[in-house]
Structures are given as C-alpha cells and as structure tokens.
Design a protein around this motif. Structure first.
Motif, PDB file in Angstrom:
ATOM      1  N   GLY A  14      -7.889   1.233   0.737  1.00  0.00           N
ATOM      2  CA  GLY A  14      -6.259   1.758   0.427  1.00  0.00           C
ATOM      3  C   GLY A  14      -6.138   2.674   1.165  1.00  0.00           C
ATOM      4  O   GLY A  14      -4.759   2.066   2.021  1.00  0.00           O
ATOM      5  N   LYS A  15      -5.587   3.752   0.972  1.00  0.00           N
ATOM      6  CA  LYS A  15      -5.375   5.059   1.323  1.00  0.00           C
ATOM      7  C   LYS A  15      -5.941   4.931   2.353  1.00  0.00           C
ATOM      8  O   LYS A  15      -5.044   5.300   3.629  1.00  0.00           O
ATOM      9  CB  LYS A  15      -6.073   6.198   0.485  1.00  0.00           C
ATOM     10  CG  LYS A  15      -5.336   6.340  -1.279  1.00  0.00           C
ATOM     11  CD  LYS A  15      -5.459   7.241  -1.905  1.00  0.00           C
ATOM     12  CE  LYS A  15      -5.198   7.686  -3.077  1.00  0.00           C
ATOM     13  NZ  LYS A  15      -6.028   8.789  -3.793  1.00  0.00           N
ATOM     14  N   GLN A  16      -7.159   5.166   2.902  1.00  0.00           N
ATOM     15  CA  GLN A  16      -7.626   5.033   4.159  1.00  0.00           C
ATOM     16  C   GLN A  16      -7.053   4.591   4.946  1.00  0.00           C
ATOM     17  O   GLN A  16      -6.314   4.476   6.385  1.00  0.00           O
ATOM     18  CB  GLN A  16      -9.465   4.659   4.251  1.00  0.00           C
ATOM     19  CG  GLN A  16     -10.648   5.971   3.440  1.00  0.00           C
ATOM     20  CD  GLN A  16     -11.244   5.950   3.693  1.00  0.00           C
ATOM     21  OE1 GLN A  16     -11.975   5.105   3.502  1.00  0.00           O
ATOM     22  NE2 GLN A  16     -12.179   6.825   3.230  1.00  0.00           N
ATOM     23  N   LEU A  24      -4.824  -8.404  -1.010  1.00  0.00           N
ATOM     24  CA  LEU A  24      -5.457  -6.880  -0.947  1.00  0.00           C
ATOM     25  C   LEU A  24      -6.698  -6.777  -2.202  1.00  0.00           C
ATOM     26  O   LEU A  24      -7.263  -5.704  -1.980  1.00  0.00           O
ATOM     27  CB  LEU A  24      -4.173  -5.806  -1.063  1.00  0.00           C
ATOM     28  CG  LEU A  24      -3.160  -5.694   0.029  1.00  0.00           C
ATOM     29  CD1 LEU A  24      -1.800  -5.066  -0.770  1.00  0.00           C
ATOM     30  CD2 LEU A  24      -3.978  -5.047   1.411  1.00  0.00           C
ATOM     31  N   VAL A  25      -6.189  -6.790  -3.127  1.00  0.00           N
ATOM     32  CA  VAL A  25      -7.634  -7.048  -4.466  1.00  0.00           C
ATOM     33  C   VAL A  25      -8.340  -7.512  -3.556  1.00  0.00           C
ATOM     34  O   VAL A  25      -9.763  -7.049  -3.624  1.00  0.00           O
ATOM     35  CB  VAL A  25      -6.671  -8.084  -5.738  1.00  0.00           C
ATOM     36  CG1 VAL A  25      -7.739  -7.833  -6.599  1.00  0.00           C
ATOM     37  CG2 VAL A  25      -5.487  -7.625  -6.562  1.00  0.00           C
ATOM     38  N   GLU A  26      -8.679  -8.265  -2.991  1.00  0.00           N
ATOM     39  CA  GLU A  26      -9.486  -9.741  -3.170  1.00  0.00           C
ATOM     40  C   GLU A  26     -10.487  -8.277  -1.141  1.00  0.00           C
ATOM     41  O   GLU A  26     -11.732  -8.226  -1.191  1.00  0.00           O
ATOM     42  CB  GLU A  26      -9.442 -10.729  -2.181  1.00  0.00           C
ATOM     43  CG  GLU A  26     -11.516 -10.534  -1.521  1.00  0.00           C
ATOM     44  CD  GLU A  26     -11.003 -13.290  -1.082  1.00  0.00           C
ATOM     45  OE1 GLU A  26     -10.849 -12.741  -0.575  1.00  0.00           O
ATOM     46  OE2 GLU A  26     -10.009 -13.354  -1.996  1.00  0.00           O
ATOM     47  N   ALA A  27      -9.374  -7.911  -1.029  1.00  0.00           N
ATOM     48  CA  ALA A  27     -10.316  -6.577   0.408  1.00  0.00           C
ATOM     49  C   ALA A  27     -11.182  -5.026  -0.738  1.00  0.00           C
ATOM     50  O   ALA A  27     -11.131  -4.542   0.054  1.00  0.00           O
ATOM     51  CB  ALA A  27      -8.870  -6.459   1.575  1.00  0.00           C
ATOM     52  N   ALA A  28     -10.372  -5.269  -1.403  1.00  0.00           N
ATOM     53  CA  ALA A  28     -10.901  -3.274  -2.352  1.00  0.00           C
ATOM     54  C   ALA A  28      -9.847  -2.899  -1.953  1.00  0.00           C
ATOM     55  O   ALA A  28      -9.898  -1.471  -1.717  1.00  0.00           O
ATOM     56  CB  ALA A  28     -12.680  -3.232  -2.420  1.00  0.00           C
ATOM     57  N   LEU A  29      -8.535  -2.830  -1.506  1.00  0.00           N
ATOM     58  CA  LEU A  29      -7.801  -1.987  -0.769  1.00  0.00           C
ATOM     59  C   LEU A  29      -6.770  -1.186  -2.392  1.00  0.00           C
ATOM     60  O   LEU A  29      -6.011  -0.867  -1.968  1.00  0.00           O
ATOM     61  CB  LEU A  29      -7.223  -2.436  -0.035  1.00  0.00           C
ATOM     62  CG  LEU A  29      -7.560  -2.890   1.177  1.00  0.00           C
ATOM     63  CD1 LEU A  29      -6.454  -3.479   2.851  1.00  0.00           C
ATOM     64  CD2 LEU A  29      -8.385  -1.332   2.375  1.00  0.00           C
ATOM     65  N   ILE A  30      -6.515  -2.784  -3.066  1.00  0.00           N
ATOM     66  CA  ILE A  30      -6.037  -1.904  -4.376  1.00  0.00           C
ATOM     67  C   ILE A  30      -6.830  -2.224  -5.692  1.00  0.00           C
ATOM     68  O   ILE A  30      -7.739  -3.428  -5.099  1.00  0.00           O
ATOM     69  CB  ILE A  30      -4.357  -2.496  -4.574  1.00  0.00           C
ATOM     70  CG1 ILE A  30      -4.637  -4.244  -4.607  1.00  0.00           C
ATOM     71  CG2 ILE A  30      -3.332  -2.204  -3.841  1.00  0.00           C
ATOM     72  CD1 ILE A  30      -2.618  -4.383  -4.270  1.00  0.00           C
ATOM     73  N   LEU A  52       0.994  -1.259  -0.090  1.00  0.00           N
ATOM     74  CA  LEU A  52       0.171  -0.279  -0.307  1.00  0.00           C
ATOM     75  C   LEU A  52       0.975   1.371   0.340  1.00  0.00           C
ATOM     76  O   LEU A  52       0.356   2.221  -0.877  1.00  0.00           O
ATOM     77  CB  LEU A  52      -0.817  -0.245   1.050  1.00  0.00           C
ATOM     78  CG  LEU A  52      -2.008  -1.536   1.110  1.00  0.00           C
ATOM     79  CD1 LEU A  52      -3.287  -1.484   2.479  1.00  0.00           C
ATOM     80  CD2 LEU A  52      -2.810  -1.134   0.210  1.00  0.00           C
ATOM     81  N   TYR A  53       2.014   1.414   1.034  1.00  0.00           N
ATOM     82  CA  TYR A  53       2.692   2.744   0.824  1.00  0.00           C
ATOM     83  C   TYR A  53       3.530   2.620  -0.136  1.00  0.00           C
ATOM     84  O   TYR A  53       3.282   3.877  -1.064  1.00  0.00           O
ATOM     85  CB  TYR A  53       4.039   1.870   2.448  1.00  0.00           C
ATOM     86  CG  TYR A  53       4.203   3.022   2.213  1.00  0.00           C
ATOM     87  CD1 TYR A  53       4.580   4.511   3.182  1.00  0.00           C
ATOM     88  CD2 TYR A  53       6.388   4.300   1.237  1.00  0.00           C
ATOM     89  CE1 TYR A  53       4.888   5.680   3.072  1.00  0.00           C
ATOM     90  CE2 TYR A  53       6.838   4.537   1.945  1.00  0.00           C
ATOM     91  CZ  TYR A  53       6.082   5.191   2.416  1.00  0.00           C
ATOM     92  OH  TYR A  53       7.110   6.445   3.071  1.00  0.00           O
TER      93      TYR A  53
END
Length: 174
Positions: free
Chosen positions: A74-76, A51-57, A14-15
């Motif tokens: 993801g930003k949050q 991360l894709v599955e969690a919709a963070l990316i 994410l970073y």
C-alpha cells in the motif's frame, strides 16, 4: 460511481493510513469521508474492501471495531500515485488529522476484545499501545459476557491508571 472517483477514494484511504503511525478504525475513516461529504458510507466500504482484497491495507477485527493499517504494498502504491490526490483533498485530510490527532491517538492506544471459550467462559484481551508499540497486554478469563463487556468498558476508562499501577507495583523494590 466512476472508476476515477473510486480510485481517488482508495488513494485517500491509503494517504490517511500512511499519515499516522497507528491503525485507524472504520468509524474514524468513515468520519472523515462522511463529514467532508466525499462519498457515501457504502462506497467507502466498497473501497476499503477492495484495498483489503488487494493487500494494500490489512484489517484487524474485534467484537466492537475494525482497525486498518497500510501494508508495504500500500505504501508503494501510494508513493507511485500520490500525485493523483487533489491538493484540496490532501489539505482536508491533513486538517482532519491535525484537528483530531489526540482523539485518534487515544482511540488507537486502547484496544479491547473478548471471545467465548470452549468451557462457556469468556476470554477478555485488553491492550494499551503507544503508536505501534505494545505497552501492555492482559488476558483475563471471566464467567459471563456481561463481565467481559464490563472489563472492556473499565479498561477503556482506566487503562492509563491501571498500567501505571501495574508498572509501579512490579518495579517496586522491597
């Protein structure tokens, strides 16, 4: 693999994605993690998938590559947990991005893809971007997969010149 380590790798992904204003490819992310010996390829792919599955990316797939971008969620998430990333890891990521800035930007600027159409031809789509802004997008129908691959290769090598030519020709006053 511990849950803490997986969480750390996810936050690092994410970073990295938050630190640039263009998508990063799977190979670019892998390059950082593997070159710095943070984790294995398979663990990294598991983290990316989570991360894709969690919709963070979000992922964008083409014939030759997969590109990833951070979502608002993801930003949050990163904003809440960024302090969990070690200072050393942040320094490594910042050095990687600084050292590879132009290469990463150039790789993100040029995108190609193709697909087979119903009438057995191939539709080639090429793009030129500056950051997240689309400068040029062209779709061409070609008769074979060999031609599609050749157009993609040529676009990667000549996109800047072709874009400049198109813009000049289209804006030329007669």
């Amino acid at each position: 693999m511990t849950t803490e380590a997986l969480t750390q790798y996810k936050l690092m992904i994410l970073y990295l994605l938050q630190s640039v204003n263009y998508p990063l490819t799977n190979s670019q992310l892998s390059g950082f993690f593997l070159d710095n010996e943070y984790t294995t390829y398979f663990t990294l792919q598991e983290c990316i998938s989570d991360l894709v599955e969690a919709a963070l990316i979000v992922s964008h797939q083409s014939q030759s590559t997969t590109r990833y971008e951070i979502t608002e969620e993801g930003k949050q998430t990163l904003q809440f947990f960024e302090d969990e990333i070690s200072t050393i890891a942040k320094e490594d990521m910042n050095q990687f991005l600084l050292k590879n800035k132009f290469r990463l930007q150039n790789e993100a600027a040029v995108h190609t893809d193709y697909s087979q159409t119903e009438n057995e031809e191939y539709l080639v789509q090429v793009e030129l971007r500056e950051s997240k802004n689309l400068l040029c997008q062209i779709k061409l129908s070609v008769p074979s997969e060999e031609n599609a691959k050749a157009v993609c290769k040529a676009w990667k090598a000549k996109s800047g010149k072709l874009y400049a030519y198109l813009l000049s020709a289209l804006l030329e006053e007669k």
